[in-house]
Motif scaffolding. Structure first.
Motif, PDB file in Angstrom:
ATOM      1  N   PRO A  85      35.655 121.856  71.091  1.00 32.62           N
ATOM      2  CA  PRO A  85      34.194 121.786  71.250  1.00 32.62           C
ATOM      3  C   PRO A  85      33.454 121.669  69.922  1.00 32.62           C
ATOM      4  N   ALA A  86      34.179 121.470  68.823  1.00 32.81           N
ATOM      5  CA  ALA A  86      33.567 121.467  67.494  1.00 32.81           C
ATOM      6  C   ALA A  86      32.541 120.343  67.362  1.00 32.81           C
ATOM      7  N   ARG A  87      31.570 120.581  66.479  1.00 41.55           N
ATOM      8  CA  ARG A  87      30.559 119.559  66.200  1.00 41.55           C
ATOM      9  C   ARG A  87      31.191 118.316  65.585  1.00 41.55           C
ATOM     10  N   ASP A  88      32.153 118.510  64.661  1.00 47.01           N
ATOM     11  CA  ASP A  88      32.850 117.407  64.007  1.00 47.01           C
ATOM     12  C   ASP A  88      34.351 117.603  64.152  1.00 47.01           C
ATOM     13  N   ARG A  89      35.059 116.517  64.449  1.00 47.39           N
ATOM     14  CA  ARG A  89      36.516 116.563  64.543  1.00 47.39           C
ATOM     15  C   ARG A  89      37.104 115.599  63.520  1.00 47.39           C
ATOM     16  N   VAL A  90      38.001 116.113  62.695  1.00 44.20           N
ATOM     17  CA  VAL A  90      38.566 115.348  61.583  1.00 44.20           C
ATOM     18  C   VAL A  90      40.083 115.378  61.685  1.00 44.20           C
ATOM     19  N   GLY A  91      40.711 114.206  61.537  1.00 46.65           N
ATOM     20  CA  GLY A  91      42.164 114.137  61.568  1.00 46.65           C
ATOM     21  C   GLY A  91      42.742 113.838  60.193  1.00 46.65           C
ATOM     22  N   PHE A  92      43.983 114.275  59.975  1.00 47.98           N
ATOM     23  CA  PHE A  92      44.692 113.887  58.762  1.00 47.98           C
ATOM     24  C   PHE A  92      46.081 113.386  59.149  1.00 47.98           C
ATOM     25  N   THR A  93      46.611 112.456  58.379  1.00 51.03           N
ATOM     26  CA  THR A  93      47.851 111.771  58.718  1.00 51.03           C
ATOM     27  C   THR A  93      48.599 111.403  57.449  1.00 51.03           C
ATOM     28  N   LEU A  94      49.909 111.292  57.567  1.00 50.93           N
ATOM     29  CA  LEU A  94      50.720 110.813  56.451  1.00 50.93           C
ATOM     30  C   LEU A  94      50.672 109.293  56.343  1.00 50.93           C
ATOM     31  N   GLU A  95      50.040 108.652  57.313  1.00 51.53           N
ATOM     32  CA  GLU A  95      49.886 107.200  57.288  1.00 51.53           C
ATOM     33  C   GLU A  95      48.547 106.835  56.629  1.00 51.53           C
ATOM     34  N   GLU A  96      48.243 105.544  56.587  1.00 54.32           N
ATOM     35  CA  GLU A  96      46.963 105.112  56.044  1.00 54.32           C
ATOM     36  C   GLU A  96      45.852 105.549  56.986  1.00 54.32           C
ATOM     37  N   PRO A  97      44.796 106.194  56.460  1.00 54.29           N
ATOM     38  CA  PRO A  97      43.775 106.765  57.347  1.00 54.29           C
ATOM     39  C   PRO A  97      42.792 105.720  57.854  1.00 54.29           C
ATOM     40  N   ALA A  98      42.309 105.949  59.056  1.00 49.23           N
ATOM     41  CA  ALA A  98      41.191 105.172  59.601  1.00 49.23           C
ATOM     42  C   ALA A  98      39.892 105.874  59.218  1.00 49.23           C
ATOM     43  N   ASP A  99      38.760 105.296  59.624  1.00 53.37           N
ATOM     44  CA  ASP A  99      37.474 105.939  59.382  1.00 53.37           C
ATOM     45  C   ASP A  99      37.477 107.330  60.004  1.00 53.37           C
ATOM     46  N   GLY A 100      36.931 108.312  59.290  1.00 56.96           N
ATOM     47  CA  GLY A 100      36.869 109.666  59.800  1.00 56.96           C
ATOM     48  C   GLY A 100      38.153 110.460  59.617  1.00 56.96           C
ATOM     49  N   GLN A 101      39.090 109.936  58.816  1.00 54.88           N
ATOM     50  CA  GLN A 101      40.374 110.598  58.622  1.00 54.88           C
ATOM     51  C   GLN A 101      40.701 110.729  57.134  1.00 54.88           C
ATOM     52  N   LEU A 102      41.660 111.616  56.837  1.00 57.76           N
ATOM     53  CA  LEU A 102      42.296 111.678  55.528  1.00 57.76           C
ATOM     54  C   LEU A 102      43.748 111.264  55.693  1.00 57.76           C
ATOM     55  N   GLY A 103      44.298 110.596  54.679  1.00 57.94           N
ATOM     56  CA  GLY A 103      45.673 110.145  54.794  1.00 57.94           C
ATOM     57  C   GLY A 103      46.228 109.704  53.461  1.00 57.94           C
ATOM     58  N   VAL A 104      47.245 108.841  53.524  1.00 56.38           N
ATOM     59  CA  VAL A 104      47.966 108.411  52.331  1.00 56.38           C
ATOM     60  C   VAL A 104      47.977 106.886  52.277  1.00 56.38           C
ATOM     61  N   ARG A 105      47.624 106.350  51.104  1.00 55.22           N
ATOM     62  CA  ARG A 105      47.690 104.904  50.907  1.00 55.22           C
ATOM     63  C   ARG A 105      48.110 104.608  49.474  1.00 55.22           C
ATOM     64  N   ASP A 106      49.154 103.778  49.342  1.00 56.28           N
ATOM     65  CA  ASP A 106      49.627 103.344  48.030  1.00 56.28           C
ATOM     66  C   ASP A 106      49.914 104.522  47.100  1.00 56.28           C
ATOM     67  N   GLY A 107      50.492 105.589  47.668  1.00 58.64           N
ATOM     68  CA  GLY A 107      50.876 106.733  46.850  1.00 58.64           C
ATOM     69  C   GLY A 107      49.750 107.674  46.478  1.00 58.64           C
ATOM     70  N   TRP A 108      48.600 107.568  47.141  1.00 62.25           N
ATOM     71  CA  TRP A 108      47.455 108.438  46.865  1.00 62.25           C
ATOM     72  C   TRP A 108      46.968 109.111  48.141  1.00 62.25           C
ATOM     73  N   LEU A 109      46.464 110.352  48.010  1.00 61.22           N
ATOM     74  CA  LEU A 109      45.698 110.970  49.087  1.00 61.22           C
ATOM     75  C   LEU A 109      44.321 110.318  49.118  1.00 61.22           C
ATOM     76  N   VAL A 110      43.901 109.907  50.301  1.00 62.34           N
ATOM     77  CA  VAL A 110      42.649 109.166  50.446  1.00 62.34           C
ATOM     78  C   VAL A 110      41.763 109.864  51.475  1.00 62.34           C
ATOM     79  N   ASP A 111      40.479 109.965  51.153  1.00 55.34           N
ATOM     80  CA  ASP A 111      39.497 110.598  52.031  1.00 55.34           C
ATOM     81  C   ASP A 111      38.571 109.544  52.620  1.00 55.34           C
ATOM     82  N   ARG A 112      38.678 109.342  53.945  1.00 55.42           N
ATOM     83  CA  ARG A 112      37.748 108.473  54.661  1.00 55.42           C
ATOM     84  C   ARG A 112      36.954 109.273  55.695  1.00 55.42           C
ATOM     85  N   ALA A 113      36.987 110.599  55.558  1.00 58.64           N
ATOM     86  CA  ALA A 113      36.245 111.468  56.475  1.00 58.64           C
ATOM     87  C   ALA A 113      34.978 112.017  55.828  1.00 58.64           C
TER      88      ALA A 113
END
Length: 454
Positions: free
Chosen positions: A228-256
């Motif tokens: 029921p949270a106001r905001d829901r954020v996902g994280f993945t070891l794959e390349e992140p989509a919008d609203g997610q954190l993930g990994v791309r080209d050996g870096w942690l990337v924030d798209r959330a």
């Protein structure tokens, strides 16, 4: 808590959290009774707590009790807690007590909370390090040793709270500003009575303003979608989509919380490997939810040092590595540990707490050079190996050995070949043979140093 002034409150358990809860209740003006099955633990409180009534072995609340504050490990079915519930007396935990105390403050601290089957302590440690890099008055607390009540009374402004499923069960009102669910696998089923109840306890972490979950775990995804949270954020070891954190080209990337911002190179994260990266992503998401800048994320993760007994290389001898991962206290953690190595002599066993091991053995059998099994549920693992890895040499050790870890390391040494890793990743709890997982890891390290050399 002003509402408790003059009330009679029973504290169930005289351990670390019980003592802290009793101190806070005394300060609030409550009449406090503490009970425990161990007279020795109660006696240890006599010189520490003035004005507390100490009563060993209670099986029902004393007359006039208005509230019971239980230590997290006490099951709802225990006679004392069951009697309290039957009498209509509310039962809560120390974490819930801290939350209610905080709610009475004009300027309560921020709660950033973490749970999961594995990785909680590492994630909270990373989060604390990031918060300190950002200059926040923050402290790690909860299941990591410092009770939340103590952190609250010390006036800390940001609480990085590690919560077990037991603590969440006894904390029905807690709604952290941001909460992260790292992963979910069978654990503590004997306490909760089944996987559904265990998952429901863990899902409590996702009921605050920002819910954070690991998208690579289907069970977590299901619970995140129901949050029921106001905001829901996902994280993945794959390349992140919008609203997610993930990994791309050996870096942690924030798209959330930022627009596709690279934060830190994966190679700089410790502990190395997928579990450590996932923990770093969760810690980053929690910190970013609090508004921490990217520079502090990088500095905090670079400064973080993993705790002991988590995939620690003890020594290398005759081209064989000896690794202490005693903190792998359930099958889910053991799988992650095994997958870091290609050829393993596996030391495993202990208290499985109702968890199944067949899937773990089936999927990781190809890595096993051999297995050395110890502890109460050693035969359960032996039977799974016989079903799914019949060609793997197995040594099942007698629990009557005076020095079980010395015997286990010697047996593992005999099975190992150059290039192998002798890995203590028990997949089980330790209390059948050791005080805790740290004691087990210390015994392994000492045995390796004695038999193999430093």
């Amino acid at each position: 808590m002003t509402k408790l002034a003059g009330s009679r409150v029973l504290v169930a358990g005289a351990g670390v959290t019980g003592r802290s809860a009793a101190e806070a209740l005394l300060a609030a003006g409550a009449e406090v009774v503490v009970t425990d099955s161990s007279p020795e633990r109660l006696m240890a409180l006599e010189t520490l707590l003035d004005g507390v009534e100490l009563v060993p072995g209670l099986t029902e609340p004393p007359a006039g009790t208005s509230l019971v504050v239980t230590s997290p490990g006490w099951q709802p079915s225990s006679p004392l807690l069951a009697a309290a519930t039957s009498a209509g007396i509310e039962v809560i935990g120390e974490v819930e007590l801290a939350w209610r105390m905080a709610s009475e403050l004009a300027d309560p601290p921020v709660w950033l909370a973490v749970t999961g089957t594995n990785g909680k302590t590492t994630t909270v440690g990373m989060l604390e390090s990031i918060l300190h890099a950002a200059g926040a008055d923050a402290v790690a607390c909860g299941n990591v040793g410092l009770p939340v009540v103590d952190a609250l009374l010390a006036g800390r402004r940001v609480l990085a709270v590690e919560l077990s499923s037991f603590q969440l069960h006894w904390a029905p009102s807690v709604r952290p500003q941001a909460g992260a669910l790292l992963n979910l696998a069978e654990d503590h089923l004997d306490w909760h009575g089944g996987m559904q109840a265990y998952a429901q306890a863990k899902a409590q972490i996702l009921t605050g303003e920002v819910a954070i979950g690991w998208l690579d775990d289907d069970l977590v995804v299901d619970l995140l979608e129901q949050s029921p949270a106001r905001d829901r954020v996902g994280f993945t070891l794959e390349e992140p989509a919008d609203g997610q954190l993930g990994v791309r080209d050996g870096w942690l990337v924030d798209r959330a919380f930022a627009d596709d911002e690279p934060l830190i190179e994966v190679s700089k994260i410790r502990p190395a490997g997928p579990p450590g990266i996932a923990d770093a992503l969760a810690a980053t998401a929690l910190a970013r939810a609090y508004g921490v800048p990217s520079e502090a994320v990088r500095e905090g993760l670079e400064a973080f040092e993993p705790a002991a007994h988590r995939a620690v290389l003890v020594t290398v001898a005759s081209d064989v590595r000896y690794v202490n991962d005693s903190k792998a206290t359930n099958p889910h953690a053991a799988v992650a540990s095994l997958r870091a190595y290609e050829s393993v002599v596996w030391i495993a066993g202990g208290l499985l707490k109702g968890a199944s091991v067949d899937e773990m053995v089936r999927t990781e059998a190809h890595r096993l050079r051999g297995a050395v099994l110890i502890g109460q549920d050693r035969q359960v693992i032996a039977d799974a190996l016989a079903r799914h890895a019949p060609d793997v040499p197995v040594r099942v050790l007698d629990t009557g050995d005076d020095e079980p870890m010395t015997v286990a390391v010697r047996a593992a040494q005999e099975l190992a070949r150059p290039g192998d890793t002798v890995l203590l990743a028990p997949a089980a709890a330790s209390m059948d043979m050791f005080t805790d997982y740290a004691h087990r890891g210390q015994a392994f390290t000492a045995a390796v140093q004695e038999l193999i050399g430093r």
